[in-house]
Design a protein around this motif. Structure first.
Motif, mmCIF file in Angstrom:
data_model
loop_
_atom_site.group_PDB
_atom_site.id
_atom_site.type_symbol
_atom_site.label_atom_id
_atom_site.label_comp_id
_atom_site.label_asym_id
_atom_site.label_seq_id
_atom_site.Cartn_x
_atom_site.Cartn_y
_atom_site.Cartn_z
ATOM 1 N N LEU A 53 0.833 -1.211 0.000
ATOM 2 C CA LEU A 53 0.000 0.000 0.000
ATOM 3 C C LEU A 53 0.862 1.253 0.000
ATOM 4 O O LEU A 53 0.572 2.227 -0.708
ATOM 5 C CB LEU A 53 -0.949 -0.012 1.202
ATOM 6 C CG LEU A 53 -2.003 -1.116 1.204
ATOM 7 C CD1 LEU A 53 -2.791 -1.107 2.508
ATOM 8 C CD2 LEU A 53 -2.933 -0.998 0.004
ATOM 9 N N LEU A 56 2.655 1.530 -3.542
ATOM 10 C CA LEU A 56 1.712 1.907 -4.602
ATOM 11 C C LEU A 56 1.345 3.382 -4.500
ATOM 12 O O LEU A 56 1.252 4.072 -5.516
ATOM 13 C CB LEU A 56 0.474 1.025 -4.560
ATOM 14 C CG LEU A 56 0.688 -0.399 -5.078
ATOM 15 C CD1 LEU A 56 -0.485 -1.303 -4.692
ATOM 16 C CD2 LEU A 56 0.908 -0.406 -6.582
ATOM 17 N N LYS A 60 2.460 6.278 -7.306
ATOM 18 C CA LYS A 60 1.470 7.147 -7.963
ATOM 19 C C LYS A 60 1.788 8.620 -7.767
ATOM 20 O O LYS A 60 1.085 9.484 -8.277
ATOM 21 C CB LYS A 60 0.073 6.869 -7.395
ATOM 22 C CG LYS A 60 -0.480 5.525 -7.743
ATOM 23 C CD LYS A 60 -1.811 5.323 -7.045
ATOM 24 C CE LYS A 60 -2.301 3.912 -7.204
ATOM 25 N NZ LYS A 60 -3.512 3.661 -6.392
ATOM 26 N N SER A 113 -2.776 -10.105 -5.972
ATOM 27 C CA SER A 113 -3.981 -9.287 -5.790
ATOM 28 C C SER A 113 -3.708 -7.796 -6.030
ATOM 29 O O SER A 113 -4.636 -7.016 -6.212
ATOM 30 C CB SER A 113 -4.562 -9.490 -4.391
ATOM 31 O OG SER A 113 -3.639 -9.059 -3.414
ATOM 32 N N TYR A 114 -2.441 -7.407 -6.048
ATOM 33 C CA TYR A 114 -2.080 -6.007 -6.270
ATOM 34 C C TYR A 114 -1.782 -5.701 -7.736
ATOM 35 O O TYR A 114 -1.509 -4.553 -8.084
ATOM 36 C CB TYR A 114 -0.856 -5.637 -5.416
ATOM 37 C CG TYR A 114 -1.109 -5.747 -3.938
ATOM 38 C CD1 TYR A 114 -1.771 -4.741 -3.247
ATOM 39 C CD2 TYR A 114 -0.689 -6.865 -3.223
ATOM 40 C CE1 TYR A 114 -1.997 -4.842 -1.886
ATOM 41 C CE2 TYR A 114 -0.914 -6.974 -1.863
ATOM 42 C CZ TYR A 114 -1.573 -5.965 -1.200
ATOM 43 O OH TYR A 114 -1.806 -6.070 0.146
ATOM 44 N N PRO A 116 -3.711 -5.500 -10.547
ATOM 45 C CA PRO A 116 -4.529 -4.483 -11.249
ATOM 46 C C PRO A 116 -4.172 -3.045 -10.851
ATOM 47 O O PRO A 116 -4.001 -2.187 -11.723
ATOM 48 C CB PRO A 116 -5.961 -4.834 -10.831
ATOM 49 C CG PRO A 116 -5.915 -6.272 -10.452
ATOM 50 C CD PRO A 116 -4.548 -6.487 -9.865
ATOM 51 N N GLU A 117 -4.038 -2.795 -9.553
ATOM 52 C CA GLU A 117 -3.705 -1.440 -9.116
ATOM 53 C C GLU A 117 -2.313 -1.035 -9.590
ATOM 54 O O GLU A 117 -2.085 0.101 -10.014
ATOM 55 C CB GLU A 117 -3.794 -1.340 -7.596
ATOM 56 C CG GLU A 117 -3.605 0.079 -7.093
ATOM 57 C CD GLU A 117 -3.767 0.204 -5.591
ATOM 58 O OE1 GLU A 117 -3.536 1.324 -5.095
ATOM 59 O OE2 GLU A 117 -4.107 -0.776 -4.912
ATOM 60 N N ALA A 118 -1.383 -1.970 -9.540
ATOM 61 C CA ALA A 118 -0.019 -1.672 -9.992
ATOM 62 C C ALA A 118 0.011 -1.411 -11.496
ATOM 63 O O ALA A 118 0.760 -0.547 -11.963
ATOM 64 C CB ALA A 118 0.911 -2.822 -9.621
ATOM 65 N N LEU A 120 -2.415 -0.083 -13.324
ATOM 66 C CA LEU A 120 -2.935 1.275 -13.510
ATOM 67 C C LEU A 120 -1.881 2.312 -13.138
ATOM 68 O O LEU A 120 -1.708 3.314 -13.831
ATOM 69 C CB LEU A 120 -4.201 1.484 -12.680
ATOM 70 C CG LEU A 120 -5.436 0.736 -13.155
ATOM 71 C CD1 LEU A 120 -6.578 0.897 -12.158
ATOM 72 C CD2 LEU A 120 -5.868 1.234 -14.530
ATOM 73 N N CYS A 121 -1.170 2.041 -12.065
ATOM 74 C CA CYS A 121 -0.118 2.945 -11.600
ATOM 75 C C CYS A 121 0.976 3.087 -12.656
ATOM 76 O O CYS A 121 1.425 4.193 -12.959
ATOM 77 C CB CYS A 121 0.446 2.402 -10.296
ATOM 78 S SG CYS A 121 1.831 3.314 -9.653
ATOM 79 N N GLU A 124 -0.224 5.050 -15.714
ATOM 80 C CA GLU A 124 -0.217 6.485 -15.428
ATOM 81 C C GLU A 124 1.207 7.040 -15.527
ATOM 82 O O GLU A 124 1.409 8.170 -15.951
ATOM 83 C CB GLU A 124 -0.783 6.763 -14.035
ATOM 84 C CG GLU A 124 -2.275 6.557 -13.932
ATOM 85 C CD GLU A 124 -2.776 6.642 -12.488
ATOM 86 O OE1 GLU A 124 -1.998 7.042 -11.591
ATOM 87 O OE2 GLU A 124 -3.944 6.291 -12.266
#
Length: 149
Positions: A53, A56, A60, A113-114, A116-118, A120-121, A124
């Motif tokens: 967390l 990430l 960002k 599990s991380y 998808p968020e990674a 997107l990060c 970006e």
């Protein structure tokens, strides 16, 4: 315990002026990885969750979230986090450390599990002004893409 203290000190170093971005942050990446790999497998990996967390958020370009990691007595000053150069360097370190964490086969199941968020990060990060952030984002994205298949 000691691993949590060591990890906190390492993550503080992301914002240090004297930590250069060399060898894709390997000095920080391998240290963080060694501590997280030492957590007992098949248990709730609290350090891993808090670290992911934190990394990430920094990757960002955000201020690190409050919590057990970097909470309380810290060497990181709010002014340092607002310094663009310091934040960009921290962002590059965070992306490089994330790349190493996603590459590690011992953590593969826990970090999946991380993804998808990674992703997107890192996407970006492709539009970042800083070349170093764009470069680290593409390196991390390539690892995430292969892990997600």
């Amino acid at each position: 315990g000691l691993p949590a203290e060591w990890l906190e000190r390492l993550l503080e170093r992301l914002f240090a002026h004297d930590v250069p971005v060399v060898r894709r942050s390997s000095q920080l990446s391998f240290s963080v990885l060694a501590i997280l790999d030492a957590e007992v497998p098949n248990t709730q990996r609290a350090l891993l969750e808090r670290t992911m967390l934190f990394l990430l958020a920094v990757a960002k370009g955000q201020t690190p979230p409050p919590g057990p990691i970097l909470d309380g007595e810290t060497q990181v000053k709010p002014a340092d986090i607002k310094d663009t150069g310091v934040l960009l360097r921290a962002q590059v370190h965070a992306l490089n450390i994330l790349r190493h964490l996603f590459l590690d086969t011992n953590l593969a199941k826990e970090v999946s599990s991380y993804i998808p968020e990674a992703m997107l990060c890192t996407l970006e990060g492709f539009g970042a002004v800083s070349w170093a952030v764009r470069n680290s984002s593409t390196l991390a994205f390539s690892v995430l893409l292969s892990r997600s298949m």
